[in-house]
Design an enzyme around this catalytic site. Structure first.
Site, short mmCIF file in Angstrom:
data_model
loop_
_atom_site.label_atom_id
_atom_site.label_comp_id
_atom_site.label_asym_id
_atom_site.label_seq_id
_atom_site.Cartn_x
_atom_site.Cartn_y
_atom_site.Cartn_z
N ASP A 69 0.88 -1.17 0.00
CA ASP A 69 0.00 0.00 0.00
C ASP A 69 0.93 1.22 0.00
OD1 ASP A 69 -2.07 1.77 0.07
OD2 ASP A 69 -3.07 0.90 1.81
C1 BGC Z 1 -4.91 3.43 0.29
C2 BGC Z 1 -5.05 2.42 -0.84
C3 BGC Z 1 -4.90 3.14 -2.15
C4 BGC Z 1 -3.57 3.87 -2.19
C5 BGC Z 1 -3.31 4.61 -3.47
C6 BGC Z 1 -3.66 4.28 0.16
O1 BGC Z 1 -3.66 5.33 1.05
O2 BGC Z 1 -4.91 2.75 1.52
O3 BGC Z 1 -6.28 1.77 -0.75
O4 BGC Z 1 -5.03 2.25 -3.21
O5 BGC Z 1 -3.53 4.80 -1.12
O6 BGC Z 1 -4.08 5.74 -3.56
#
Ligand code: BGC
Length: 766
Positions: free
Chosen positions: A279
């Site tokens: 993530d």
């Molecule tokens: C989130 C993810 C997301 C990623 C990219 C993160 O803060 O937890 O779900 O895909 O950001 O935006």
């Protein structure tokens, strides 16, 4: 002198070009040579650049936008290109409810790039219709592809362990079986277009409070049966192109640094063939991430690349491990539209997708209450429409799960299109409130944390009285919103005093005139209902239905769609009844370092049913405008062999056409382990049955459906004994049941000893 210099420069340039062409010729190219050959020729620096994305830049008003090669503005991230090996960059974009990209490109306002806001995951799961979810996936995937995106960072599929998790709207259910089958359907649909998915957040990312470092302390059994099981089903049934590890730790180790999770379980046990990415900025130690099998670091930083280079040089990271990570990234790139040079149009069929979103939303709405057939509403009625969200309907939650939409059909718009007449006096009051609020708080592109809602209008008793005189029926929309970066509070779960007063005042005013009050819930997560539901004649749980919201609501209220959704999560009587209420979000409460899952396997209905705790609306519950009879339950055998099939006939005994969700629960013998009183093991949905029409559904049980995870044996074991198949219209409304037996215990699967908690968990037992 000048001429000589010029000649020299020219000659040198030719030499360079010649060399480049020569080395280009010799270098293996992606797609033409095995990836292993390419990796062999890469420098260490190149390898370190492949396993990290190209970073992020920060834009005005707090927006974070992935670089994404500049090709798809607003995409969350991308992978690095390496032209000398023919490796293109690829584009990764959020999110679970639609493609989250910028609607406009800098310097070009002539064209827009709006995307479809599909109904949120929770709503789709409430349809219990995997073929519908697959269809949504097919449309969604087309949009992903036509906007030049390679991988959508979706579906979100964490377990809805507690109603306060701010991201529950992105997830499907409290049950791993529903989550797994929904995710598999979505992945299969999206990936049928040749684009990828990233099922997330793997795993146990069940809260937003201190999500970046909280350690979820979970027993091996609860992990295997509840928190990993849905991911397992999705991986085995759909092979997502990628998996996104989560921010949190499980039993003390960051998931992105856990070899147990990403290699032993995901790859060796489940047979995952794809790439794992972090993530965004997740985890702590890039070297540990490589060793764990977390191949790609997103969005990628120079610091991470340097750490990898240093570790290889000083011997703390075996280059063979890194090579394998690089190979997996390259194998992923080979499958992408970017690699295949797909000529995307930027013109997805938004009209067709909106029509599909409208249908899917209506099919996932849940009719919670319908006293004296208050619904459907006759067309042509004059409607007193209350509640901000009747006019500014919430399509989905916030954060990376939000979508930039071209338009939203409000409930008021939807009712007007369907031939109802909303009260204009009320409308102008609500519109003014919304406009004033918008002026004071302009919309931001990406909001993290608790989203701001337009404050409810404080209507006085006279306004309500007048509305009751002038209209035929009242519709009140109660709304909630939440999103990434913050959990909800108990106060958000409960209705405020002002909200309760308003419900009662409207109900009294309309009931005094023998007119009805319909309540629509435009919410992304579970709320309290018991204290106010008696005031409503009917309650429609519309969830957050995407951009066609109001049309879908009107389709159901008018009866042009007969509601067939059922709850994929329990609505408790009060928050304190939720089994994780005492431990959520962990300790210390303001910034939890640890969250101990001491309810164990007793999540959702597994708890409420086993411990006999009353619910407001149980898991699996939902009404229809018609009635169904359940008959003729037959098992393929009274003794379980390799499989067992249960068939059941459903008959529409009411007056209008409708579809029924059928749930198959299994009660297992209590041999050595604690067992929930029943667990969902299969489900199906009939087609649209006309009055009097029947359909027979056949649902199948496999050995793993009988098994529990036995921690001391590290194995899934189905114990010999007497089992019961229970066919329910909800988890509390079992219509028919039949016993069968398993003569000899089966060790269905022996697995690794993995993710062992280091602290004692005082787990709930029956
Ligand atoms: C989130 C993810 C997301 C990623 C990219 C993160 O803060 O937890 O779900 O895909 O950001 O935006």
């Amino acid at each position: 002198m000048k001429t000589v210099q010029f000649r020299e420069v020219i000659a040198f340039a030719f030499l360079l070009v010649g060399q480049a062409a020569f080395s280009q010729e010799k270098l293996p190219q992606l797609g033409h040579a095995p990836v292993g050959e390419i990796v062999k020729k890469m420098t260490l620096e190149e390898k370190a650049s492949v396993i990290a994305g190209t970073g992020m830049r920060f834009q005005g008003h707090g927006t974070v936008i992935g670089e994404a090669d500049g090709r798809v503005p607003g995409a969350a991230g991308n992978t690095m290109s390496l032209t000398r090996f023919g490796i293109p960059g690829t584009v990764l974009s959020d999110g679970p409810a639609g493609v989250r990209i910028d609607p406009f490109h800098k310097g070009d306002s002539s064209k827009s790039y709006y995307a479809t806001a599909w109904p949120v995951g929770t709503l789709l799961a409430s349809s219990w219709d995997t073929s519908l979810v697959k269809k949504v996936g097919i449309g969604f995937g087309n949009e992903i592809k036509e906007y030049g995106v390679d991988v959508i960072l979706a579906p979100g599929m964490n377990i809805q362990r507690n109603p306060l998790n701010g991201r529950n709207f992105e997830y499907f259910s409290e049950d791993p079986y529903v989550s797994g089958y929904m995710a598999a359907a979505m992945v299969n649909g999206i990936q049928s277009n040749g684009v990828g998915t990233s099922i997330k957040h793997f795993a146990a990312n069940n809260q937003e409070s201190n999500r970046n470092s909280v350690s979820a302390i979970i027993s091996e059994r609860a992990l295997r049966e509840i928190y990993l099981r849905g991911f397992e089903i999705a991986v085995r049934r759909a092979q997502p192109m990628t998996v996104m590890s989560s921010y949190n730790k499980i039993n003390g180790t960051y998931t992105s640094e856990s070899n147990d999770l990403l290699t032993k379980i995901l790859r060796e046990e489940w047979g995952f063939k794809g790439m794992v990415m972090t993530d965004w900025f997740g985890g702590h130690d890039p070297v540990a991430q490589m060793k764990a099998g977390n191949d790609l670091l997103e969005p990628g930083t120079p610091r991470q690349q340097q750490a990898i280079i240093d570790a290889v040089k000083n011997g703390t990271l075996d280059v063979k491990v890194l090579d394998q990570n690089v190979e997996r990234v390259l194998t992923y790139i080979l499958k992408t539209p970017s690699f295949k040079k797909y000529n995307y149009s930027n013109l997805p069929d938004l009209k067709a997708h909106a029509a599909l979103a409208r249908k899917a939303a209506a099919d996932g709405m849940v009719l919670l209450k319908n006293n004296n057939a208050a619904l459907p509403l006759n067309k042509g009625l004059k409607v007193a429409l209350f509640g901000i969200a009747s006019y500014k309907t919430i399509t989905g939650g916030t954060g990376s799960g939000e979508v930039n939409v071209a338009y939203v059909v409000s409930i008021e718009d939807g009712l007007s299109h369907t031939g109802y007449t909303p009260d204009q006096g009320l409308k102008s009051k609500y519109d003014a409130q919304i406009q004033d609020d918008l002026k004071a708080h302009p919309k931001k592109m990406l909001t993290l944390g608790t989203p701001r809602l337009v404050p409810e209008l404080d209507l006085n008793a006279n306004d309500i009285q007048k509305a009751a005189e002038q209209n035929d029926v009242a519709i009140l929309t109660i709304s909630r919103n939440a999103g990434e970066g913050a959990d909800r509070k108990v106060a958000d779960f409960n209705l405020s005093d002002a909200e309760k007063v308003q419900v009662k005042t409207i109900a009294d005013a309309f009931h005094a005139k023998s007119k009805k009050l319909i309540i629509v819930l435009n919410i992304g997560g579970v709320i309290e209902t018991v204290s106010w539901k008696d005031n409503a004649d009917a309650i429609l749980l519309a969830w957050q239905p995407g951009l066609e919201a109001g049309n879908s609501v009107a389709d159901v209220l008018s009866g042009s769609v007969n509601p067939s959704g059922k709850l994929a999560q329990t609505f408790p009587v009060k928050y304190e009844d939720v089994p994780s209420a005492k431990s959520f979000p962990g300790t210390p409460v303001d910034r939890p370092a640890e969250s101990i899952y001491n309810e164990g396997i007793y999540v959702g209905y597994r708890y409420f049913n086993t411990f006999g705790v009353k619910t407001a609306y149980p898991f699996g519950y939902g009404l229809s405008y018609t009635k169904f009879a359940y008959s003729n339950l037959k098992l393929s055998s009274p003794v379980f062999g390799k499989k067992l099939a249960a068939s059941i006939t459903i008959t529409n005994t009411g007056k209008v056409a409708g579809k029924e969700v059928v749930e198959l629960y299994v009660s297992a013998p209590h041999v050595s382990l604690d067992k929930p009183s029943e667990e969902l093991k299969a489900f199906g949905k009939t087609g649209l049955l006309k009055p009097g029409q029947s359909q027979t559904l056949t649902l199948t049980l496999n050995p793993k459906d009988l098994a529990s995870f036995n921690t001391s044996a590290s194995a899934w074991i189905a114990n010999a004994g007497k089992y019961v198949v229970k066919i329910g219209a909800s988890s509390e409304d079992i219509k028919l049941s039949k016993p069968f037996s398993l003569v000899k215990s089966i060790t269905v699967e022996k697995v690794h000893k993995a993710l062992v908690p280091q602290v004692a968990i005082d787990e709930l037992k029956k």
